[in-house]
Enzyme design. Structure first.
Site, PDB file in Angstrom:
ATOM      1  N   ASP A   1       0.382  -0.926  -0.335  1.00 24.94           N
ATOM      2  CA  ASP A   1      -0.056   0.030  -0.196  1.00 24.94           C
ATOM      3  C   ASP A   1       1.104   1.312  -0.114  1.00 24.94           C
ATOM      4  O   ASP A   1       2.211   1.006   0.442  1.00 24.94           O
ATOM      5  CB  ASP A   1      -1.437   0.127   1.351  1.00 24.94           C
TER       6      ASP A   1
ATOM      7  N   ASP B   1       1.997   1.676   6.584  1.00 26.28           N
ATOM      8  CA  ASP B   1       2.074   0.170   6.519  1.00 26.28           C
ATOM      9  C   ASP B   1       2.437  -0.427   6.015  1.00 26.28           C
ATOM     10  O   ASP B   1       3.512  -0.715   5.860  1.00 26.28           O
ATOM     11  CB  ASP B   1       0.489  -0.296   6.761  1.00 26.28           C
TER      12      ASP B   1
END
Length: 635
Positions: free
Chosen positions: A500, A504
């Site tokens: 992503d 994170d």
């Protein structure tokens, strides 16, 4: 004033070879580039002059300040640039050194016996590429001299501005914004180089004051390269207490070797010549390896560990787990290529080989338990190469790596040719599902990962192999890891990390890159590892769709659009349908891939240790100094 003052470094030691008119027209020829690396090279050129004073025995402290307006100040307590009128040029030697290429004390043996910057263009090139440049010299007559320059041309004459009972040189410069579009310094790379210089010059203090970020550091290593090796071996189990240190000086050449044998599987030997990182080794490395192999084989036969006269341990087995620094200093070194990455001086091989052979032999005679531990480790490594069944660690590892077939979660491609195949390592099962549906199954394989993988920087090999996600990657690649690595087994030409475009996702990429760097480094070195850049937004006006990869791209889109449009923010790859994932991130015609490279293994080692290790203050300072790069970071 630094000790060991020597009046032989004076105006008659400066030689003039050519002019500097071409510097501003072709700055890349002198500092490499007009980007961040070129800015760092400007700092290095000035710092290296101060380090050369330390090499000559006349400098103990160097201070580097990055000011709020991005000016750089480098101050040392060396002898100071000579201030008298040069007999050939008819101008002050300060002016001559700062405005003329190849004018310096490094071409005359009375100026510097040993120097890293042998071309003599450094500080004059920095002057030519600075919109403001100021030099202050604290000279032996007790006076302080000052002169200013603009783009390589003097704006004031050399004049006395004060008095001092110390000697040294202070240079302050502001890189020219006509040459450099943006002035952004890579603080982590600069800190790494300053720490490296402190290790390589035992007793030298380098103070770094980064006023842009409020971070201060002091680099000082009384232990020199022995302390360097101790730092590099952090996290490894040593086979003996403390590094083995060997050193010898003869005339204008010297060698220092520090080595620590560990139970690790990889060899880490780094070499330097006159403080220059010779990343590709050279004659000094050849001499070191030859002596190491001979001494340890002779020792093993003498102690009857090797019983047959013709039996010998290969160098690769002896160096397994070795962490070492080989640093040589010599007059007029010969390097292969412009990058100085490989030392070619022929005489230094015999010198290094002789010193290591004599002193290591003496050390082992006095420390038989160390010698036996090294030989036994080497024998274990050698036997493991010949018959893995005789070495328990390697057997366990091999069973873990090669036991069973391909991982069940792998959606393999149908192409049988590794040269045409790609492996996408995808964050999350939902994103993995979309990727499996959206891919071209002829040449694209998908391996989804569940959550964040193990931080291998803090884990031993056994824990790594117990991790299901990492074991799946190793099995899918087919190469093995560390000393069992075999590039011939690689099943995919491109290994693509797809995570992503959020915090994170960045953390997962860092964890995976740490794993690859520590265990599969040849894949990075051979150019097989990539990062896929996923979009953050989808902007749509009518039937026209446009993917945007950053907040800046969104702002630019909003500024240029005057009609109605809608913007959708992707929270992750799992929110994208198969068609969107193919179109933006997987289609070779439209995707954006960034190849992962290693320019400096030592620097990369330090960055991974900082980011993924246990030193929290060190990691905090790193983040503070590099936060400005996150927005512009193009991965």
């Amino acid at each position: 004033m630094a000790a060991n003052q020597d009046s032989s470094y004076d105006v008659d030691k400066i030689q003039v070879l050519e002019d500097i008119d071409a510097v501003r027209k072709r700055p890349g020829m002198y500092i490499g580039s007009t980007g961040p690396d070129g800015l760092l090279q400007m700092i290095y050129e000035v710092v290296d002059n101060s380090v050369d004073e330390a090499l000559a025995g006349f400098c103990t402290t160097i201070e580097i300040v990055i000011h709020e307006d991005k000016r750089i100040t480098v101050r040392d307590d060396g002898r100071g640039i000579p201030v008298g009128i040069h007999p050939e040029a008819g101008v002050s030697t300060v002016e001559l050194v700062l405005t003329t290429l190849h004018a310096g004390g490094k071409f005359d043996e009375g100026g510097y016996k040993v120097s890293g910057g042998l071309h003599g263009v450094g500080v004059s090139a920095v002057n030519a590429l600075s919109e403001h440049f100021v030099v202050e010299v604290r000279w032996r007559d007790g006076k302080v001299y000052r002169q200013e320059f603009c783009r390589g041309r003097k704006t004031t004459e050399l004049e006395v501005v004060g008095e001092s009972n110390e000697t040294g040189t202070t240079i302050t410069f502001l890189p020219d914004r006509e040459i450099f579009d943006e002035i952004h310094y890579n603080f982590s790379k600069l800190s790494h180089r300053l720490q490296e210089l402190a290790y390589l010059n035992a007793g030298l203090t380098i103070q770094f004051d980064n006023r842009l970020t409020g971070v201060k550091r002091a680099f000082h290593a009384e232990g020199g390269i022995a302390a360097f090796v101790q730092e590099l071996a952090t996290g490894k189990e040593p086979l003996h207490e403390g590094p083995i240190y060997l050193a010898e000086s003869r005339g204008s050449q010297s060698v220092e070797v520090a080595m620590l044998f560990t139970d690790a599987m990889e060899e880490e030997v780094f070499t330097f010549a006159n403080n220059i990182n010779t990343r590709e080794g050279g004659t000094h490395l050849t001499g070191f390896r030859a002596a190491l192999t001979k001494v340890l084989n002779d020792y093993a036969r003498e102690k009857r560990i090797l019983r047959q006269e013709d039996e010998a341990l290969p160098g690769e087995a002896i160096r397994e787990g070795l962490v070492a620094i080989v640093s040589v200093k010599l007059q007029q070194p010969e390097f292969e290529g412009q990058t100085k990455a490989k030392l070619g001086s022929p005489g230094i091989r015999a010198f290094v080989e002789e010193v290591v052979r004599e002193q290591l032999g003496q050390y082992l005679a006095k420390n038989p338990s160390v010698g036996r531990a090294i030989i036994e480790n080497s024998l274990s490594a050698h036997r493991a190469r010949l018959a893995a069944a005789k070495a328990r660690k390697l057997v366990r590892r091999k069973e873990a790596l090669f036991g069973g077939g391909l991982p069940g979660k792998l959606a393999d491609c149908t192409s049988g040719s590794p040269e045409e195949s790609e492996l996408f390592i995808v964050e999350g099962d939902s994103a993995g599902g979309s990727a499996k549906q959206g891919r071209d199954r002829n040449f694209q394989a998908i391996l989804p990962l569940r959550g964040k993988v193990l931080n291998v920087e803090k884990a031993r090999l056994g824990k790594l192999l117990d991790n299901q996600e990492l074991r799946a990657i190793i099995t899918a690649l087919g190469t093995g890891i560390r000393d069992q690595f075999n590039l011939d087994g690689l099943r995919y030409h491109k290994v693509i990390i797809m995570a992503d475009a959020d915090v994170d996702g960045s953390h997962i990429r860092t964890l995976l890159l740490t794993f690859f760097f520590r265990n599969l480094r040849p894949l990075i070195e051979r150019g097989h590892v990539y990062i896929a850049k996923a979009p953050l937004y989808l902007a749509q006006r009518g039937q026209v769709r446009r993917y945007l990869y950053s907040d800046e791209e969104l702002e630019a889109y909003q500024a240029e659009e005057d009609g109605k449009y809608i913007v959708r923010r992707f929270k992750g790859l799992g929110e994208m349908n198969p068609e969107e994932l193919w179109e933006t991130t997987m289609n070779p015609e439209t995707r954006i891939l960034r190849q992962v490279t290693i320019r400096d293994a030592l620097e990369a080692d330090e960055v991974f240790t900082t980011l993924m290790g246990t030193d929290v203050p060190r990691r905090r300072d790193f983040i503070r100094e590099n936060a400005h790069r996150v927005v512009a970071l193009d991965i």
